[in-house]
Scaffold this motif. Structure first.
Motif, PDB file in Angstrom:
ATOM      1  N   TYR A  59      55.334  -6.931 -58.901  1.00 19.63           N
ATOM      2  CA  TYR A  59      55.283  -5.404 -59.251  1.00 19.63           C
ATOM      3  C   TYR A  59      55.462  -5.249 -60.568  1.00 19.63           C
ATOM      4  CZ  TYR A  59      56.094  -0.354 -59.413  1.00 19.63           C
ATOM      5  OH  TYR A  59      56.117   0.736 -59.649  1.00 19.63           O
ATOM      6  N   GLN A  60      56.515  -5.924 -61.352  1.00 18.35           N
ATOM      7  CA  GLN A  60      56.642  -6.006 -62.712  1.00 18.35           C
ATOM      8  C   GLN A  60      55.218  -6.354 -63.585  1.00 18.35           C
ATOM      9  OE1 GLN A  60      60.343  -7.879 -63.184  1.00 18.35           O
ATOM     10  NE2 GLN A  60      61.586  -6.364 -62.416  1.00 18.35           N
ATOM     11  N   GLN A  61      54.854  -7.401 -63.033  1.00 22.83           N
ATOM     12  CA  GLN A  61      53.723  -8.332 -63.788  1.00 22.83           C
ATOM     13  C   GLN A  61      52.494  -7.180 -63.742  1.00 22.83           C
ATOM     14  OE1 GLN A  61      53.367 -11.880 -61.507  1.00 22.83           O
ATOM     15  NE2 GLN A  61      54.719 -12.833 -62.698  1.00 22.83           N
ATOM     16  N   ARG A  62      52.323  -6.739 -62.578  1.00 17.58           N
ATOM     17  CA  ARG A  62      51.177  -5.611 -62.532  1.00 17.58           C
ATOM     18  C   ARG A  62      51.304  -4.416 -63.591  1.00 17.58           C
ATOM     19  NH1 ARG A  62      49.865  -6.343 -56.294  1.00 17.58           N
ATOM     20  NH2 ARG A  62      48.925  -8.381 -56.463  1.00 17.58           N
ATOM     21  N   TYR A  63      52.712  -3.873 -63.633  1.00 18.66           N
ATOM     22  CA  TYR A  63      53.006  -2.948 -64.282  1.00 18.66           C
ATOM     23  C   TYR A  63      52.784  -3.211 -65.728  1.00 18.66           C
ATOM     24  CZ  TYR A  63      55.357   0.774 -66.599  1.00 18.66           C
ATOM     25  OH  TYR A  63      55.768   1.810 -67.416  1.00 18.66           O
ATOM     26  N   GLN A  64      53.060  -4.456 -66.141  1.00 25.61           N
ATOM     27  CA  GLN A  64      52.822  -4.955 -67.671  1.00 25.61           C
ATOM     28  C   GLN A  64      51.184  -5.003 -67.765  1.00 25.61           C
ATOM     29  OE1 GLN A  64      54.959  -8.524 -67.762  1.00 25.61           O
ATOM     30  NE2 GLN A  64      57.133  -7.349 -67.964  1.00 25.61           N
ATOM     31  N   GLN A  65      50.609  -5.624 -66.933  1.00 26.80           N
ATOM     32  CA  GLN A  65      49.177  -5.429 -67.038  1.00 26.80           C
ATOM     33  C   GLN A  65      48.784  -4.029 -67.350  1.00 26.80           C
ATOM     34  OE1 GLN A  65      48.139  -7.721 -63.273  1.00 26.80           O
ATOM     35  NE2 GLN A  65      47.714  -9.531 -64.527  1.00 26.80           N
TER      36      GLN A  65
END
Length: 102
Positions: A59-65
């Protein structure tokens, strides 16, 4: 003061002025939200906390993307999502079927 308040106060005192300003701005934005939006945010935060660690990381990675996208792209995606959400379930299903046939 209870121990949590003391710990939070000590942590706050250790923040840089920029971090304190950012925290104050976020607090003001939070307070300005309508109660129903705050409630929805609380529900989302609770669901996030219930995720397994690997899902939280994803989730954090997708939010950063998402955050790395240009603002115009994010706005365009939001507009398309609103349009999608405005469709009836039947219309959404018809579109899904058309794309599955490809």
């Amino acid at each position: 003061m209870d121990e949590d308040m003391k710990r939070n106060w000590k942590t706050y005192q250790g923040l840089t002025p920029d971090d304190k300003n950012r925290l104050r701005d976020k607090s003001q934005r939070w307070q300005s939200l309508p109660p129903e939006e705050r409630q929805e945010m609380r529900r989302r935060m609770e669901r996030y906390r219930e995720l397994p660690p690997q899902d939280q990381e994803r989730y954090q990675q997708r939010y950063q993307q998402w955050q790395s996208l240009p603002r115009e792209d994010r706005d365009r995606i939001r507009d398309r999502l609103r349009t999608w959400d405005s469709l009836s379930p039947q219309e959404q299903e018809d579109i899904r079927r058309r794309f599955q046939k490809r």
